[in-house]
Write an enzyme that holds these catalytic residues in place. Structure first.
Site, PDB file in Angstrom:
ATOM      1  CG  ASP A  51      -1.935   1.073   1.231  1.00 30.99           C
ATOM      2  OD1 ASP A  51      -3.137   0.750   1.202  1.00 30.99           O
ATOM      3  OD2 ASP A  51      -1.554   2.264   1.248  1.00 30.99           O
ATOM      4  CG  ASP A  84      -3.053   3.466  -2.003  1.00 28.90           C
ATOM      5  OD1 ASP A  84      -4.082   2.785  -1.836  1.00 28.90           O
ATOM      6  OD2 ASP A  84      -2.450   4.028  -1.079  1.00 28.90           O
ATOM      7  CD  GLU A  85      -5.608  -1.822   0.080  1.00 31.05           C
ATOM      8  OE1 GLU A  85      -6.333  -0.823  -0.097  1.00 31.05           O
ATOM      9  OE2 GLU A  85      -5.850  -2.697   0.909  1.00 31.05           O
TER      10      GLU A  85
HETATM   11  P1  TTP Z   1      -5.272   4.808   1.749  1.00 31.69           P
HETATM   12  O1  TTP Z   1      -4.197   3.870   1.322  1.00 31.69           O
HETATM   13  O2  TTP Z   1      -6.277   4.319   2.734  1.00 31.69           O
HETATM   14  O3  TTP Z   1      -4.644   6.132   2.368  1.00 31.69           O
HETATM   15  P2  TTP Z   1      -3.306   6.888   2.002  1.00 31.69           P
HETATM   16  O4  TTP Z   1      -2.564   6.202   0.917  1.00 31.69           O
HETATM   17  O5  TTP Z   1      -3.626   8.327   1.774  1.00 31.69           O
HETATM   18  O6  TTP Z   1      -2.498   6.813   3.353  1.00 31.69           O
HETATM   19  P3  TTP Z   1      -1.758   5.532   4.004  1.00 31.69           P
HETATM   20  O7  TTP Z   1      -1.957   4.382   3.082  1.00 31.69           O
HETATM   21  O8  TTP Z   1      -0.323   5.953   4.101  1.00 31.69           O
HETATM   22  O9  TTP Z   1      -2.398   5.339   5.323  1.00 31.69           O
HETATM   23  O10 TTP Z   1      -6.075   5.289   0.484  1.00 31.69           O
HETATM   24  C1  TTP Z   1      -5.423   5.542  -0.753  1.00 31.69           C
HETATM   25  C2  TTP Z   1      -5.976   6.762  -1.409  1.00 31.69           C
HETATM   26  O11 TTP Z   1      -7.378   6.617  -1.590  1.00 31.69           O
HETATM   27  C3  TTP Z   1      -5.810   8.022  -0.581  1.00 31.69           C
HETATM   28  O12 TTP Z   1      -4.555   8.663  -0.820  1.00 31.69           O
HETATM   29  C4  TTP Z   1      -6.968   8.843  -0.988  1.00 31.69           C
HETATM   30  C5  TTP Z   1      -8.024   7.849  -1.384  1.00 31.69           C
HETATM   31  N1  TTP Z   1      -9.031   7.765  -0.302  1.00 31.69           N
HETATM   32  C6  TTP Z   1     -10.131   8.553  -0.390  1.00 31.69           C
HETATM   33  O13 TTP Z   1     -10.299   9.276  -1.358  1.00 31.69           O
HETATM   34  N2  TTP Z   1     -11.050   8.529   0.631  1.00 31.69           N
HETATM   35  C7  TTP Z   1     -10.889   7.754   1.733  1.00 31.69           C
HETATM   36  O14 TTP Z   1     -11.743   7.759   2.640  1.00 31.69           O
HETATM   37  C8  TTP Z   1      -9.721   6.937   1.821  1.00 31.69           C
HETATM   38  C9  TTP Z   1      -9.490   6.064   3.019  1.00 31.69           C
HETATM   39  C10 TTP Z   1      -8.815   6.981   0.789  1.00 31.69           C
HETATM   40 MG    MG Z   2      -2.188   4.155   0.988  1.00 28.43          MG
END
Ligand code: TTP
Ligand code: MG
Length: 409
Positions: A12, A107-108
């Protein structure tokens, strides 16, 4: 444990939307940055930099709250196309390592790394190589979890952030999970946590030794899932997707609204975007889902299964509009957010022969509209209904800029 032991990797990207912005604008690096909308706007935080998280900011938090907690943060509306591009490049790097790849979100992804020891010596080395390529080519940080099953790998990558790598040795799943607070366990939301706390359970370890019957009594079938997960048992396979599972659009309004014309116009616009997406991907949908959020953040979804699969704007809108009328008749409160999605997707072409002549005509019309829009921009053609949005959302050649553009558009 199954006789054939698996090795699963969960990857991720850290603060994905924000990090992409930081690559494009190095002045943002090392600062509290939020992607999601204007400061104090009505949307929510989509992504917060780790510098912003120190102030308590996190995804899903209303922007107003974020602004109050960290007024010095830099708020960015974001641009979905940039994240989509970065995501495609990220997935392409992962695909270079293995075809056993299951993207979960932009992103995962999960990777099935079973047997890859023969190539890399240790799976740990494979993870390091992936992280390095992502850093070199995308200037992004990826966090990685390695474990014998999906859920433990996911918890591990989450816990390792930022820029982390945690490998949970086979047999250590339970002891790895045990000290964690319940909220770290995927699937345990606020409500589940609240009920478990009421039962005196606060850690994953305590949950893992709670008798299954007791969990089933409180949670029904979900009790079994909880029990398995807390014990680090997860038999789900890594499934390379045959295709995206759904397409959707949503936005938060500037002001809560009961205005039916506005709600319908927004729904029409989203139906057109969803329809265009489906046609671009060569998919048709069987299910249409309406999402509404009210002022107090309660959110409802209502779904309708279509008699025939469709990729037509009109059919998606018709189904959405019916669901909307029904929902508005039952619930008089003003609406904060509206969204529509199409799911249960199948490949296009499989049912074309079954279309009647009016459906065929609609199909040709949609194709013509798509061609014009590809050439002159999305709003080059507007149905009467969506032109109402002109006064509400700013417009660029490529469509209306919604208040949660990072999520929608
Ligand atoms: P995440 O991987 O949950 O969050 P992140 O990459 O910003 O942070 P980290 O992984 O380091 O904890 O989600 C990936 C992307 O998806 C995030 O950058 C923005 C989007 N997203 C939203 O638009 N709304 C949301 O509620 C979440 C959780 C994520
Ligand atoms: Mg992320």
């Amino acid at each position: 444990m199954s006789e054939k032991a698996s090795t699963i990797m969960h990857i991720d990207l850290d603060a994905f939307f924000v990090s992409v912005e930081q690559v494009l604008n190095p002045e943002l690096r090392g600062k509290p940055v939020v992607v999601g909308g204007r400061p104090g706007g009505r949307g929510v935080v989509a992504s917060a930099s780790y510098e912003a998280r120190v102030f308590g900011l996190h995804a899903g938090m209303p922007l107003v709250t974020a602004c109050r907690l960290c007024p010095q943060a830099i708020f960015i509306e974001g641009s979905f196309s940039r994240y989509r591009d970065a995501s495609q490049r990220f997935m392409a790097i992962l695909a270079d390592f293995t075809p056993f790849l299951e993207p979960v979100s932009l992103d995962e992804a999960y990777l099935d790394a079973t047997g890859f020891e023969s190539i890399y010596g240790f799976i740990h080395e494979m993870a390091v190589a992936i992280k390095q390529r992502v850093k070199n080519e995308l200037v992004l940080c990826a966090s990685v979890g390695i474990a014998s099953c999906k859920v433990v790998a996911k918890v591990a990558s989450e816990l390792s952030k930022p820029d982390g790598l945690i490998e949970v040795a086979r047999g250590e799943e339970c002891s790895f999970l045990a000290p964690l607070p319940l909220g770290k366990l995927p699937g345990v939301g606020k409500k589940t946590e609240w009920i478990l706390r009421g039962l005196g359970i606060t850690t994953v370890g305590e949950l893992s030794i709670t008798p299954l019957d007791a969990l089933k009594m409180h949670f029904g079938a979900f009790g079994e899932v909880l029990h398995r997960t807390a014990n680090g048992i997860d038999t789900r396979k890594v499934e390379p997707p045959s295709a995206a599972k759904s397409v959707s659009r949503e936005t938060t309004f500037d002001k809560d609204t009961k205005d039916r014309s506005l709600l319908k116009a927004t729904l029409r616009y989203f139906s057109e975007r969803v329809g265009a997406d489906l046609r671009e991907r060569g998919k048709r949908a069987r299910c249409v889902t309406l999402k509404l959020r009210y002022a107090d953040f309660t959110t409802i979804t209502r779904s309708h299964t279509l008699p025939q699969t469709t990729d037509s704007d009109q059919a998606i809108f018709d189904a959405g509009a019916k669901l909307l009328s029904r929902a508005l008749a039952l619930e008089k409160r003003p609406v904060r957010l509206i969204g529509i999605g199409a799911s249960n997707l199948v490949e296009s072409g499989t049912q074309l022969d079954m279309l009647d002549s009016s459906a065929r005509r609609l199909e040709q019309l949609n194709k013509a509209i798509d061609r014009i829009r590809q050439k002159y921009g999305f709003t080059a053609i507007q149905t009467g209904r969506t032109s109402l949005l002109k006064d509400i959302f700013p417009e660029t050649g490529d469509g209306y800029t919604l208040h949660t553009p990072s999520l929608s558009r």
